[in-house]
Scaffold this motif. Structure first.
Motif, PDB file in Angstrom:
ATOM      1  N   MET A 107      36.853  56.921  31.899  1.00  0.00           N
ATOM      2  CA  MET A 107      37.758  55.861  32.537  1.00  0.00           C
ATOM      3  C   MET A 107      36.825  54.662  32.227  1.00  0.00           C
ATOM      4  O   MET A 107      35.774  54.499  32.356  1.00  0.00           O
ATOM      5  N   PRO A 108      37.647  53.460  31.961  1.00  0.00           N
ATOM      6  CA  PRO A 108      37.267  52.276  31.681  1.00  0.00           C
ATOM      7  C   PRO A 108      36.154  51.688  33.064  1.00  0.00           C
ATOM      8  O   PRO A 108      36.755  52.294  33.852  1.00  0.00           O
ATOM      9  N   ASN A 109      35.781  50.795  33.166  1.00  0.00           N
ATOM     10  CA  ASN A 109      34.996  50.210  34.540  1.00  0.00           C
ATOM     11  C   ASN A 109      36.344  49.200  34.855  1.00  0.00           C
ATOM     12  O   ASN A 109      37.266  49.007  34.686  1.00  0.00           O
ATOM     13  N   LYS A 110      36.007  49.647  36.489  1.00  0.00           N
ATOM     14  CA  LYS A 110      37.178  48.104  37.610  1.00  0.00           C
ATOM     15  C   LYS A 110      37.183  46.925  36.343  1.00  0.00           C
ATOM     16  O   LYS A 110      35.953  46.298  36.502  1.00  0.00           O
ATOM     17  N   LEU A 111      38.302  45.912  36.417  1.00  0.00           N
ATOM     18  CA  LEU A 111      38.137  44.678  36.182  1.00  0.00           C
ATOM     19  C   LEU A 111      37.562  43.786  37.579  1.00  0.00           C
ATOM     20  O   LEU A 111      37.495  44.219  38.318  1.00  0.00           O
ATOM     21  N   GLU A 112      37.374  42.786  36.367  1.00  0.00           N
ATOM     22  CA  GLU A 112      37.099  42.179  37.241  1.00  0.00           C
ATOM     23  C   GLU A 112      36.740  41.234  38.873  1.00  0.00           C
ATOM     24  O   GLU A 112      38.582  41.920  39.206  1.00  0.00           O
ATOM     25  N   ASN A 113      36.979  41.012  39.489  1.00  0.00           N
ATOM     26  CA  ASN A 113      37.497  40.466  41.687  1.00  0.00           C
ATOM     27  C   ASN A 113      36.834  39.381  41.047  1.00  0.00           C
ATOM     28  O   ASN A 113      35.729  38.734  40.909  1.00  0.00           O
ATOM     29  N   LEU A 114      37.496  38.823  42.230  1.00  0.00           N
ATOM     30  CA  LEU A 114      36.760  37.617  43.019  1.00  0.00           C
ATOM     31  C   LEU A 114      36.822  37.641  44.442  1.00  0.00           C
ATOM     32  O   LEU A 114      37.657  38.643  44.976  1.00  0.00           O
ATOM     33  N   LYS A 115      36.015  36.702  45.133  1.00  0.00           N
ATOM     34  CA  LYS A 115      35.413  37.103  46.481  1.00  0.00           C
ATOM     35  C   LYS A 115      36.648  36.229  47.684  1.00  0.00           C
ATOM     36  O   LYS A 115      36.696  34.942  46.484  1.00  0.00           O
ATOM     37  N   MET A 116      37.551  36.284  47.818  1.00  0.00           N
ATOM     38  CA  MET A 116      37.982  35.571  48.926  1.00  0.00           C
ATOM     39  C   MET A 116      37.350  34.724  50.037  1.00  0.00           C
ATOM     40  O   MET A 116      36.365  34.801  50.437  1.00  0.00           O
ATOM     41  N   SER A 117      37.845  33.796  50.395  1.00  0.00           N
ATOM     42  CA  SER A 117      36.947  33.068  52.068  1.00  0.00           C
ATOM     43  C   SER A 117      36.227  34.307  52.847  1.00  0.00           C
ATOM     44  O   SER A 117      35.813  33.796  53.345  1.00  0.00           O
ATOM     45  N   ASN A 118      36.815  35.185  52.944  1.00  0.00           N
ATOM     46  CA  ASN A 118      36.666  36.197  54.175  1.00  0.00           C
ATOM     47  C   ASN A 118      36.001  37.664  54.080  1.00  0.00           C
ATOM     48  O   ASN A 118      35.186  37.966  54.445  1.00  0.00           O
ATOM     49  N   GLY A 119      35.414  36.969  52.448  1.00  0.00           N
ATOM     50  CA  GLY A 119      34.394  38.154  51.690  1.00  0.00           C
ATOM     51  C   GLY A 119      34.844  39.260  51.283  1.00  0.00           C
ATOM     52  O   GLY A 119      34.381  39.786  50.539  1.00  0.00           O
ATOM     53  N   VAL A 120      36.581  39.338  50.780  1.00  0.00           N
ATOM     54  CA  VAL A 120      37.435  40.497  50.809  1.00  0.00           C
ATOM     55  C   VAL A 120      37.458  40.603  49.336  1.00  0.00           C
ATOM     56  O   VAL A 120      37.050  38.826  48.539  1.00  0.00           O
ATOM     57  N   GLU A 121      36.516  41.580  48.632  1.00  0.00           N
ATOM     58  CA  GLU A 121      37.192  41.367  47.160  1.00  0.00           C
ATOM     59  C   GLU A 121      38.848  41.542  46.725  1.00  0.00           C
ATOM     60  O   GLU A 121      38.879  42.159  47.481  1.00  0.00           O
ATOM     61  N   PHE A 122      38.969  40.769  45.496  1.00  0.00           N
ATOM     62  CA  PHE A 122      40.077  40.712  44.540  1.00  0.00           C
ATOM     63  C   PHE A 122      40.019  40.680  43.813  1.00  0.00           C
ATOM     64  O   PHE A 122      39.972  40.047  43.242  1.00  0.00           O
ATOM     65  N   PRO A 123      40.581  42.242  43.862  1.00  0.00           N
ATOM     66  CA  PRO A 123      41.221  42.339  41.907  1.00  0.00           C
ATOM     67  C   PRO A 123      41.733  41.412  41.634  1.00  0.00           C
ATOM     68  O   PRO A 123      42.868  40.917  41.642  1.00  0.00           O
TER      69      PRO A 123
END
Length: 121
Positions: A1-17
């Motif tokens: 299985m491939p690694n999960k795709l890139e995330n962005l960090k929202m202003s509250n610190g939550v990782e958003f795919p």
């Protein structure tokens, strides 16, 4: 299985795919289940839905089976859903969110948006 795709960090610190599977107009249970399977196997970890898409229950059944199988944990999947325009009144919003939670068979939704923010009078 491939690694999960890139995330962005929202202003509250939550990782958003960054990449997510949009499910608008995905009404057929078999087709949507197959699309969800392929998306997760390809590394997608974000699923976008809404009550208005009439498929939250299909997504909920699919994810519930994945979580019960141990293949994924709830924290592995980022779920976005939306508040339908006819539920924008404060008295209805909490009920609508609870209904989405039930349909999605989860205790929380990672991102809950106002769908078409132009409420009806």
């Amino acid at each position: 299985m491939p690694n999960k795709l890139e995330n962005l960090k929202m202003s509250n610190g939550v990782e958003f795919p960054i990449f997510g599977l949009g499910t608008w107009q995905a009404y057929d249970s078999a087709q949507l289940t197959q699309a969800l399977e392929v998306a997760l196997e390809s590394g997608y970890r974000h699923i976008d839905t809404a009550e208005m898409y009439l498929n939250e229950n299909i997504i909920g059944d699919f994810l519930d089976a994945k979580f019960k199988s141990g293949k994924f944990k709830r924290s592995d999947i980022f779920i976005t859903s939306k508040l339908a325009p006819f539920w924008h009144q404060p008295d209805y919003a909490e009920w609508a969110i609870d209904e989405s939670l039930k349909s999605l068979k989860t205790d929380y939704i990672d991102l809950f948006l106002i769908h078409n923010p132009c409420p009806y009078k």
